[in-house]
Design an enzyme around this catalytic site. Structure first.
Site, PDB file in Angstrom:
ATOM      1  N   SER A 188       0.822  -1.196   0.000  1.00  0.00           N
ATOM      2  CA  SER A 188       0.000   0.000   0.000  1.00  0.00           C
ATOM      3  C   SER A 188       0.866   1.261   0.000  1.00  0.00           C
ATOM      4  O   SER A 188       1.569   1.529  -0.965  1.00  0.00           O
ATOM      5  CB  SER A 188      -0.948  -0.055   1.203  1.00  0.00           C
ATOM      6  OG  SER A 188      -1.954   0.897   1.055  1.00  0.00           O
ATOM      7  N   HIS A 393      -8.054  -5.367   1.261  1.00  0.00           N
ATOM      8  CA  HIS A 393      -6.804  -4.640   1.510  1.00  0.00           C
ATOM      9  C   HIS A 393      -6.077  -5.139   2.756  1.00  0.00           C
ATOM     10  O   HIS A 393      -4.868  -5.360   2.748  1.00  0.00           O
ATOM     11  CB  HIS A 393      -7.111  -3.147   1.653  1.00  0.00           C
ATOM     12  CG  HIS A 393      -5.899  -2.283   1.460  1.00  0.00           C
ATOM     13  ND1 HIS A 393      -5.306  -2.114   0.232  1.00  0.00           N
ATOM     14  CD2 HIS A 393      -5.150  -1.573   2.337  1.00  0.00           C
ATOM     15  CE1 HIS A 393      -4.247  -1.314   0.367  1.00  0.00           C
ATOM     16  NE2 HIS A 393      -4.140  -0.976   1.627  1.00  0.00           N
TER      17      HIS A 393
END
Ligand SMILES: *[C@@H]1O[C@H](CO)[C@@H](O)[C@H](O)[C@H]1NC(C)=O
Ligand SMILES: *[C@@H]1O[C@H](CO)[C@@H](O)[C@H](O)[C@H]1NC(C)=O
Ligand SMILES: *[C@@H]1O[C@H](CO)[C@@H](O)[C@H](O)[C@H]1NC(C)=O
Length: 420
Positions: A188, A393
């Site tokens: 990320s 995620h």
């Protein structure tokens, strides 16, 4: 779909309620519950089960290292030496593993020895280095600035993390090990800061053999409309007021929100509620992916703190169709950048071979934004959609299926060193 309605048709009472809720949220992410028994929020002494404790308890040898950036930030990074079965053998090319927004090195341990990525990489006998960026509880130090009293300490975003912190860690690992190149694994924000480094300082691209990006953030134009996105927008809209109130550090370890979560999610009967809540509030639901054991420990380490400016930067990237620098506003932009609008990062300068793994159900880094990133990068050598269609995620860090869903591909790329 629960879309938050922000149109100003509410009555005075509902406006007051909105203001009170916002104030409560900001209190929760900034201030501690009890100043008396704990040290100031954000300090690494507060950390329950720190990196060194967890890895050594599990039988690994780990070292604490200190990296100083060109602009004086003091970063704490860790090295994990070969897993238990490696007998001192070590595969060549060190690996630098970099966490995401509001996280620390500890995120790579919370899924346990069979699924935490730090353990998996160490078990495979790589010389593993685990980074921490400025502002989290391990890297809340500076040569001259005091994070508790100097607001200037907090005037950074991913732009500075990419420009200073990542290069400093790369140089440190290469100097220390004598290796010519290393493999970088970034999750990320940890991927986005790599792209920023390469774009701003292209000579660093050549120091990296391969860049393995996990759910890489760049622009966040298509991030799902969820409470997280709303929070980002609130940061972007309200930051002048917060600054005026003296708020510079947010979502730190030891602030009310983290203390509350760590406490409330510890019981075995609450952990599944906490897990459900987190996934629907900031990501998307993936039933059964994160174990109750992991949920209990993750909130001891998350959120790990960052600057208000960094959260504002994310709020900006959620509405910008480009991957661009922090927007200070027209006048200051002219001073800082020599132009009214923030410059775009030059993704075509990222010449390092890039591997991308992404999840279809990721609400923070959407498939659309990953595809956009791929269209801008000149050297993507492998683009992999994680097999599990519900992969989101947070799964990259916390899922009990990391060993099965992510690691084989990562391993494949770490062992084939294409040094040229
Ligand atoms: C981790 O905790 C141990 C034991 O409390 C302490 O000695 C060590 O300094 C801590 N390390 C870091 C980096 O916080
Ligand atoms: C977590 O614990 C609850 C009981 O509180 C149980 O129903 C659930 O299946 C557990 N979740 C996982 C992923 O093990
Ligand atoms: C972006 O990087 C590429 C490759 O290094 C270079 O050729 C190009 O001139 C750069 N563009 C800008 C606007 O700096």
């Amino acid at each position: 779909m629960p879309v938050v309605n922000m149109t100003p048709k509410g009555t005075l009472t509902s406006n007051i309620l909105v203001v009170i809720s916002i104030a409560a949220v900001f209190y929760a992410i900034t201030f501690p519950i009890k100043n008396v028994t704990r040290k100031k929020p954000g300090n690494q002494e507060n950390i329950v089960f720190n990196f060194t404790q967890m890895t050594t308890q599990n039988g690994y040898t780990s070292e604490e290292h200190t990296v100083v950036t060109e602009d004086g930030y003091i970063l704490r990074i860790f090295r994990v030496q070969g897993g238990r079965k490696c007998d001192g053998k070590r595969r060549s090319l060190p690996v630098l593993l970099m966490h995401g927004l509001l996280l620390s090195s500890d995120v790579w341990l919370d899924a346990g020895t069979d699924n935490g990525l730090a353990y998996l990489i160490a078990n495979a006998c790589f010389d593993l280095w685990v980074g921490n960026c400025r502002g989290n509880y391990y890297s809340r130090r500076h040569e001259t600035l005091d994070p508790d009293t100097d607001a200037k300490f907090w005037h950074f975003s991913v732009d500075e993390i990419g420009h200073y912190d990542v290069p400093a860690m790369v140089d440190y690992v290469l100097d220390y090990t004598g290796a010519e190149k290393l493999n970088y694994v970034g999750y990320s924000q940890g991927a986005s800061t790599f792209f920023i480094m390469c774009s701003e300082r292209p000579e660093y691209c050549n120091k990296i053999n391969k860049m393995i990006s996990l759910a890489p953030a760049s622009r966040q134009f298509n991030t799902a409309l969820n409470p997280y996105r709303l929070l980002l927008r609130l940061f972007a809209l309200g930051h002048q007021y917060l600054r005026a109130m003296g708020v510079e550090e947010v979502l730190s370890n030891g602030a009310f929100l983290q203390e509350f979560l760590a406490y409330a999610c510890e019981a075995y009967w609450t952990s599944s509620i906490c897990n459900y809540g987190t996934s629907v509030l900031i990501d998307s639901y993936h039933p059964g992916s994160v174990t109750n054991e992991t949920t209990k420990i993750m909130f001891k380490h998350f959120p790990a703190g960052t600057s208000l400016q960094n959260m504002v930067r994310y709020g900006q990237s959620a509405i910008s169709p480009d991957f661009q620098k922090y927007d200070y506003g027209k006048d200051i932009n002219i001073d800082v950048y020599g132009q009214e609008t923030p410059p775009k990062f030059n993704l075509s300068a990222v010449t390092t071979p890039v591997v991308i793994l992404y999840g279809k159900n990721d609400a923070l880094v959407s498939v659309k934004d990953v595809k956009w990133l791929v269209s801008k990068l000149p050297n993507v050598i492998d683009l992999v959609e994680v097999k599990d269609p519900l992969w989101n995620h947070l799964d990259v860090a916390y899922s009990q299926y990391i060993g099965e869903m992510l690691f084989p591909k990562i391993f494949e790329h770490l062992v084939t060193n294409s040094i040229n």
